[in-house]
Design a protein around this motif. Sequence first.
Motif, PDB file in Angstrom:
ATOM      1  N   GLU B  27       0.840  -1.206   0.000  1.00 14.02           N
ATOM      2  CA  GLU B  27       0.000   0.000   0.000  1.00 14.02           C
ATOM      3  C   GLU B  27       0.873   1.253   0.000  1.00 14.02           C
ATOM      4  OE1 GLU B  27      -2.609   0.333   3.340  1.00 14.02           O
ATOM      5  OE2 GLU B  27      -3.458   2.223   2.601  1.00 14.02           O
ATOM      6  N   THR B  31       0.635   1.443  -4.152  1.00  9.16           N
ATOM      7  CA  THR B  31      -0.629   2.124  -4.490  1.00  9.16           C
ATOM      8  C   THR B  31      -0.478   3.636  -4.499  1.00  9.16           C
ATOM      9  OG1 THR B  31      -1.366   2.110  -2.203  1.00  9.16           O
ATOM     10  CG2 THR B  31      -2.060   0.264  -3.586  1.00  9.16           C
ATOM     11  N   ARG B  39       0.918   0.910 -10.054  1.00  9.21           N
ATOM     12  CA  ARG B  39      -0.339   0.863  -9.296  1.00  9.21           C
ATOM     13  C   ARG B  39      -1.194  -0.317  -9.748  1.00  9.21           C
ATOM     14  NH1 ARG B  39      -0.880   6.079 -10.611  1.00  9.21           N
ATOM     15  NH2 ARG B  39      -2.929   5.769 -11.547  1.00  9.21           N
ATOM     16  N   ALA B  43      -2.301  -3.327  -7.287  1.00  9.22           N
ATOM     17  CA  ALA B  43      -3.724  -3.622  -7.047  1.00  9.22           C
ATOM     18  C   ALA B  43      -4.024  -5.085  -7.353  1.00  9.22           C
ATOM     19  CB  ALA B  43      -4.599  -2.709  -7.907  1.00  9.22           C
ATOM     20  N   LYS B  64      -7.738   4.385  -5.057  1.00  6.57           N
ATOM     21  CA  LYS B  64      -6.945   3.148  -5.115  1.00  6.57           C
ATOM     22  C   LYS B  64      -7.828   1.985  -5.581  1.00  6.57           C
ATOM     23  CE  LYS B  64      -3.828   4.558  -1.470  1.00  6.57           C
ATOM     24  NZ  LYS B  64      -3.154   4.267  -0.217  1.00  6.57           N
ATOM     25  N   ASP B  68      -9.513   3.842  -8.533  1.00  5.42           N
ATOM     26  CA  ASP B  68      -8.351   4.538  -9.097  1.00  5.42           C
ATOM     27  C   ASP B  68      -8.811   5.537 -10.160  1.00  5.42           C
ATOM     28  OD1 ASP B  68      -5.818   5.007 -10.748  1.00  5.42           O
ATOM     29  OD2 ASP B  68      -5.057   3.618  -9.236  1.00  5.42           O
TER      30      ASP B  68
END
Lengths: 164, 120
Positions: B27, B31, B39, B43, B64, B68
């Motif tokens: 994280e 992220t 990213r 994820a 996120k 996103d």
Amino acid sequence: MEVKSISQKIFRTRSEKAHDCEKTQSNHTNPFGVNFKGNIIKMDAIKNADVFESSLKSELVNRVSGKFNKLKDAMNIGSINSYLSKRLDPVMNLGRKIKANAQTAWNNLNETMIRLGVGKSEDNKLQFSFAINNHSVGNYKKQPLGALEDNLRNIVNAFVAERV
Amino acid sequence: MKTEKKLKNIIQALSEHEDNGAVSVLEQVGTNCPDDEVRRLTAQALVKRNTRDSLAVIISQKGKGINDLNTSVAMNTINELLSLDNKEEALKLLNEVEENSEDETLKETARSVKALMAFC
């Protein structure tokens, strides 16, 4: 012998003489009246032209067909060769590629071992195995989280820098 | 080894790591990265881990995972959620977000993903 018949034989008429001439002429084809030792040649002494032509023709045909057959065989062999080579060439090339790849892989392996330097054989083995597995998933999973976090930051920075 | 391959390997390792602290590492570093690809990979890894903590990051946090700002990252995360074998934990979280979240955007996204999961 009767007088009449004898006289008939001796004193022939013109027409009868002409008829006899035609007969003799029909027996030979000698328009120029070629004679041999005073005798007119009655039959053509020359070989029959048709027979000659046919024999010559057959000889010629045989010669030509023989050469043609040789040519045909040569063409067949050539075409078979080209067909086979088309089929075999890819196989041969693949074989060469595999051999080349194997050679380069072996050379690289040997070079890698040399590059790791001189030392005790046990150390070298350890170093070698570490070099191979340094960035594998399994190796990363064994690392503690602190080291992993640092590694991740470094790799992310390098990755982003490459993409810019 | 190429950097991309190293990145994929380390993210996968974190996704499968025994220590639950790996979620916070992903994280914090993954992220929050400005790069879309990083990213996206992060994820994906969080979805594959399929724990409450890892799914909470990509379902209930603004900007996120499924929320996103990059559409392809969001769609990729949704695809990964839909391909999970065990969707139980994901559905629980989506329900919670739909019912309890104060952000309308988060609620709407969770509702849409829940509807998609119902079809699969």
